[in-house]
Design an enzyme around this catalytic site. Sequence first.
Site, PDB file in Angstrom:
ATOM      1  N   PRO A  22       9.447  -4.743   0.204  1.00  0.00           N
ATOM      2  CA  PRO A  22      10.506  -4.498   1.184  1.00  0.00           C
ATOM      3  C   PRO A  22       9.942  -4.498   2.617  1.00  0.00           C
ATOM      4  CG  PRO A  22      10.687  -2.965  -0.650  1.00  0.00           C
ATOM      5  CD  PRO A  22       9.391  -3.709  -0.839  1.00  0.00           C
ATOM      6  N   VAL A  23      10.738  -5.046   3.536  1.00  0.00           N
ATOM      7  CA  VAL A  23      10.274  -5.217   4.922  1.00  0.00           C
ATOM      8  C   VAL A  23      10.527  -3.947   5.740  1.00  0.00           C
ATOM      9  CG1 VAL A  23      10.629  -6.600   7.016  1.00  0.00           C
ATOM     10  CG2 VAL A  23      10.700  -7.696   4.769  1.00  0.00           C
ATOM     11  N   ALA A  24       9.581  -3.626   6.624  1.00  0.00           N
ATOM     12  CA  ALA A  24       9.657  -2.444   7.495  1.00  0.00           C
ATOM     13  C   ALA A  24       9.968  -1.191   6.682  1.00  0.00           C
ATOM     14  CB  ALA A  24      10.701  -2.653   8.596  1.00  0.00           C
ATOM     15  N   GLY A  31       3.675  -4.467   4.116  1.00  0.00           N
ATOM     16  CA  GLY A  31       3.823  -5.863   3.693  1.00  0.00           C
ATOM     17  C   GLY A  31       3.284  -6.881   4.699  1.00  0.00           C
ATOM     18  N   ASP A  48      -3.213  -1.582  10.376  1.00  0.00           N
ATOM     19  CA  ASP A  48      -3.293  -1.487   8.911  1.00  0.00           C
ATOM     20  C   ASP A  48      -3.930  -2.727   8.271  1.00  0.00           C
ATOM     21  OD1 ASP A  48      -2.185   0.993   8.734  1.00  0.00           O
ATOM     22  OD2 ASP A  48      -0.192   0.313   8.106  1.00  0.00           O
ATOM     23  N   GLY A  77       7.308   0.901   5.331  1.00  0.00           N
ATOM     24  CA  GLY A  77       6.161   1.810   5.211  1.00  0.00           C
ATOM     25  C   GLY A  77       5.199   1.402   4.107  1.00  0.00           C
ATOM     26  N   LYS A 122       0.849  -1.214   0.000  1.00  0.00           N
ATOM     27  CA  LYS A 122       0.000   0.000   0.000  1.00  0.00           C
ATOM     28  C   LYS A 122       0.870   1.244   0.000  1.00  0.00           C
ATOM     29  CE  LYS A 122       0.796   1.197   4.535  1.00  0.00           C
ATOM     30  NZ  LYS A 122       1.615   2.297   4.978  1.00  0.00           N
ATOM     31  N   SER A 146       1.202  -6.496   7.150  1.00  0.00           N
ATOM     32  CA  SER A 146      -0.250  -6.329   7.343  1.00  0.00           C
ATOM     33  C   SER A 146      -1.015  -6.940   6.177  1.00  0.00           C
ATOM     34  CB  SER A 146      -0.607  -4.839   7.453  1.00  0.00           C
ATOM     35  OG  SER A 146       0.087  -4.251   8.528  1.00  0.00           O
ATOM     36  N   SER A 147      -0.522  -6.726   4.963  1.00  0.00           N
ATOM     37  CA  SER A 147      -1.180  -7.277   3.786  1.00  0.00           C
ATOM     38  C   SER A 147      -1.110  -8.806   3.818  1.00  0.00           C
ATOM     39  CB  SER A 147      -0.509  -6.748   2.510  1.00  0.00           C
ATOM     40  OG  SER A 147      -1.175  -7.206   1.377  1.00  0.00           O
TER      41      SER A 147
HETATM   42  P1  ATP Z   1       4.866  -1.039  10.129  1.00  0.00           P
HETATM   43  O1  ATP Z   1       4.766   0.406   9.823  1.00  0.00           O
HETATM   44  O2  ATP Z   1       3.661  -1.616  10.830  1.00  0.00           O
HETATM   45  O3  ATP Z   1       6.178  -1.456  10.732  1.00  0.00           O
HETATM   46  P2  ATP Z   1       5.754  -1.827   7.533  1.00  0.00           P
HETATM   47  O4  ATP Z   1       4.973  -2.002   6.309  1.00  0.00           O
HETATM   48  O5  ATP Z   1       6.680  -0.650   7.563  1.00  0.00           O
HETATM   49  O6  ATP Z   1       4.750  -1.764   8.705  1.00  0.00           O
HETATM   50  P3  ATP Z   1       6.412  -4.655   7.585  1.00  0.00           P
HETATM   51  O7  ATP Z   1       7.051  -5.023   6.303  1.00  0.00           O
HETATM   52  O8  ATP Z   1       5.005  -5.069   7.799  1.00  0.00           O
HETATM   53  O9  ATP Z   1       6.597  -3.095   7.841  1.00  0.00           O
HETATM   54  O10 ATP Z   1       7.353  -5.251   8.747  1.00  0.00           O
HETATM   55  C1  ATP Z   1       7.361  -4.770  10.073  1.00  0.00           C
HETATM   56  C2  ATP Z   1       8.006  -5.826  10.988  1.00  0.00           C
HETATM   57  O11 ATP Z   1       7.107  -6.925  11.130  1.00  0.00           O
HETATM   58  C3  ATP Z   1       9.298  -6.406  10.474  1.00  0.00           C
HETATM   59  O12 ATP Z   1      10.347  -5.932  11.271  1.00  0.00           O
HETATM   60  C4  ATP Z   1       9.167  -7.922  10.558  1.00  0.00           C
HETATM   61  O13 ATP Z   1      10.155  -8.525  11.343  1.00  0.00           O
HETATM   62  C5  ATP Z   1       7.796  -8.172  11.184  1.00  0.00           C
HETATM   63  N1  ATP Z   1       6.969  -9.130  10.411  1.00  0.00           N
HETATM   64  C6  ATP Z   1       6.124 -10.045  10.919  1.00  0.00           C
HETATM   65  N2  ATP Z   1       5.475 -10.707   9.944  1.00  0.00           N
HETATM   66  C7  ATP Z   1       5.906 -10.202   8.778  1.00  0.00           C
HETATM   67  C8  ATP Z   1       5.599 -10.480   7.411  1.00  0.00           C
HETATM   68  N3  ATP Z   1       4.716 -11.418   7.065  1.00  0.00           N
HETATM   69  N4  ATP Z   1       6.217  -9.736   6.476  1.00  0.00           N
HETATM   70  C9  ATP Z   1       7.099  -8.754   6.831  1.00  0.00           C
HETATM   71  N5  ATP Z   1       7.436  -8.480   8.101  1.00  0.00           N
HETATM   72  C10 ATP Z   1       6.851  -9.173   9.069  1.00  0.00           C
END
Ligand code: ATP
Length: 295
Positions: free
Chosen positions: A99-101, A106, A141, A103, A15, A108-109
Amino acid sequence: MASPLSSLKVQAPAKLNIRLKVTGRRPDGYHDLVSIMVPVSLYDIIELATVESPGIRLSCQASAVPEDQTNLVFRAAQAFFLRCGLQKGISIKLTKHIPVAAGLGGGSSDAAHTLLALNRMWSNPLTLDDLAEMALALGADVPFFLHNMPCIARGVGEILHPIANWPILWYVIVSPPISVSTSWVYQNLRLRLTTDEYAHIMYFLEKKTLDLGTLLENDLETVTVPHFPVIGSIKESLMNAGAEGALMSGSGPSVFGIFKTKDRALAAKRHLGPRNFGEVFVVETYCSEAVVSVT
Ligand code: ATP
């Protein structure tokens, strides 16, 4: 109850927050916000298959993502089976592309699409309201991702108003390799008085042509941009590359630029190439069913 489907493969989109205004702080530490959230065509893939022995087996090759009970996919599956009173076996393979963490929502989706997929595999024992309640317990989210369409989100993110007429737009997303803690961002946010944000957004959405320059605003940039100058530099580069507007998504660090055509977005990606800001994705507004294949 046996699952009528033995396997299902779904895509979980990322998103973008086209606008994010923080309107209040709650005693429990959560914040009230009003945001325009748009799903885009950058997906994680979730493959689910029933197995004989009860329990949840999750595999994920991405290094920053846990494979245990802390993964939101695992927690979503656990919540589904508990709520339905089922003791079943499921194997889930999660392939991360978002990409993880970053914004981009990922995790949440992934959680929302795990709920949707399991509900479908077991012939919809839960209503959308049931799923929305479980989704909110997994994260603010998560409810948004049950809809797979642009929405105005309010409350902590659980009050959702779908936007039917969101234009088809192209986005260039740039994810720099820096880590920004969401809780740090909110702790350092100075709340400002806001007008009636919801009415404000509705006013803009009802106009014939969308004034993106006015709509694009993220309160969280007031915290991140001064601390992470690269976020400002990416915004500037996207604008120089012809974007209609550029903004940080969520609590960052990803930044996106908006383009009216795919060609312009691809040209901007080429323009940004030599700057080496990080991962770059060209995506469009996503609005569709998440299922890829069913057996
Ligand atoms: P937020 O703002 O809530 O942190 P984001 O979109 O920036 O969301 P995500 O990619 O959802 O970040 O990841 C946030 C953290 O959640 C990561 O540090 C990771 O270790 C943990 N996590 C748990 N399950 C997942 C998953 N299925 N995919 C990615 N990260 C996950």
